[in-house]
Design a protein around this motif. Structure first.
Motif, PDB file in Angstrom:
ATOM      1  N   SER A 134      35.551  33.493  49.642  1.00 49.99           N
ATOM      2  CA  SER A 134      36.564  32.756  48.890  1.00 49.99           C
ATOM      3  C   SER A 134      36.989  33.599  47.696  1.00 49.99           C
ATOM      4  N   TYR A 135      38.128  33.272  47.126  1.00 47.87           N
ATOM      5  CA  TYR A 135      38.519  34.039  45.938  1.00 47.87           C
ATOM      6  C   TYR A 135      37.662  33.660  44.741  1.00 47.87           C
ATOM      7  N   TYR A 136      37.069  32.490  44.763  1.00 48.24           N
ATOM      8  CA  TYR A 136      36.089  32.112  43.733  1.00 48.24           C
ATOM      9  C   TYR A 136      34.963  33.146  43.720  1.00 48.24           C
ATOM     10  N   TRP A 137      34.391  33.419  44.920  1.00 47.27           N
ATOM     11  CA  TRP A 137      33.285  34.379  44.999  1.00 47.27           C
ATOM     12  C   TRP A 137      33.760  35.771  44.600  1.00 47.27           C
ATOM     13  N   ILE A 138      34.937  36.174  45.044  1.00 49.85           N
ATOM     14  CA  ILE A 138      35.433  37.519  44.736  1.00 49.85           C
ATOM     15  C   ILE A 138      35.526  37.721  43.221  1.00 49.85           C
ATOM     16  N   ILE A 139      36.079  36.755  42.504  1.00 51.57           N
ATOM     17  CA  ILE A 139      36.224  36.900  41.045  1.00 51.57           C
ATOM     18  C   ILE A 139      34.853  36.898  40.377  1.00 51.57           C
ATOM     19  N   GLY A 140      33.966  36.010  40.813  1.00 51.65           N
ATOM     20  CA  GLY A 140      32.600  36.013  40.271  1.00 51.65           C
ATOM     21  C   GLY A 140      31.891  37.326  40.551  1.00 51.65           C
ATOM     22  N   LEU A 188      41.882  39.939  48.096  1.00 52.71           N
ATOM     23  CA  LEU A 188      42.748  38.900  47.518  1.00 52.71           C
ATOM     24  C   LEU A 188      44.138  38.964  48.139  1.00 52.71           C
ATOM     25  N   GLY A 189      44.638  40.168  48.354  1.00 51.72           N
ATOM     26  CA  GLY A 189      45.931  40.332  49.009  1.00 51.72           C
ATOM     27  C   GLY A 189      45.912  39.767  50.422  1.00 51.72           C
ATOM     28  N   LEU A 190      44.812  39.979  51.130  1.00 47.35           N
ATOM     29  CA  LEU A 190      44.661  39.431  52.475  1.00 47.35           C
ATOM     30  C   LEU A 190      44.638  37.903  52.434  1.00 47.35           C
ATOM     31  N   LEU A 191      43.953  37.327  51.453  1.00 45.30           N
ATOM     32  CA  LEU A 191      43.936  35.867  51.317  1.00 45.30           C
ATOM     33  C   LEU A 191      45.337  35.334  51.048  1.00 45.30           C
ATOM     34  N   CYS A 192      46.133  36.076  50.298  1.00 45.47           N
ATOM     35  CA  CYS A 192      47.529  35.679  50.089  1.00 45.47           C
ATOM     36  C   CYS A 192      48.254  35.652  51.437  1.00 45.47           C
TER      37      CYS A 192
END
Length: 166
Positions: free
Chosen positions: A45-51, A154-158
């Motif tokens: 998730s992007y939550y995990w990526i930022i953490g 993150l770009g892939l999640l977008c």
């Protein structure tokens, strides 16, 4: 006066961070804990990526390159290398993660810029090595590359969410 190597490294790192923040801004309407599976592979998730990026910057730059400490939250360890978020009840609010993500980066920008060429050539304080190089310089460079990899995620999640990035 020419820029020092530390000036250049921090400038490149901050430029990378601006791209990370750009992709992150595109995801603000998406649940930060939402995960996806592609071909049987779970994506973070992007939550995990930022953490994880906050953890990595703290561990790799603050601790390993600068040999300093800052008031890091106890929950930061939840985002260490190889970690998985298993129980959302144990997680801090995303705003807390995002606030530390910003705070640690500001700390790094203010402190890493003071590194001399001699300090960049020294062995890092956590005995880490990338491609056989254990210098502070190598760890700093790895941190920039590491963020770029996760920025791509993150770009892939977008893209998965149909969010235009160009």
């Amino acid at each position: 006066m020419p820029k020092s190597e530390a000036d250049i490294l921090t400038e490149i790192f901050d430029s990378q961070r601006q791209l990370t923040k750009y992709y992150l801004s595109k995801l603000k309407e998406i649940d930060p804990l939402k995960t996806y599976t592609f071909d049987g592979v779970d994506l973070n998730s992007y939550y995990w990526i930022i953490g994880h990026l906050a953890w990595a910057e703290y561990f790799l730059i603050v601790r390993s390159c600068l040999n300093q400490k800052m008031d890091a939250p106890e929950w930061l360890k939840l985002f260490s290398i190889g970690s998985k978020i298993s129980d959302s009840a144990e997680l801090p609010p995303f705003k807390s993660v995002l606030d530390f993500f910003k705070l640690v980066h500001q700390y790094v920008l203010e402190n890493a810029i003071t590194l001399t060429d001699e300090q960049l050539a020294m062995k890092n304080y956590k005995a880490l090595s990338f491609s056989g190089d254990d210098s502070v310089r190598a760890i700093f460079q790895h941190t920039i590359r590491h963020e770029g990899v996760h920025c791509g995620h993150l770009g892939l999640l977008c893209k998965i969410n149909g969010i235009a990035t160009v």
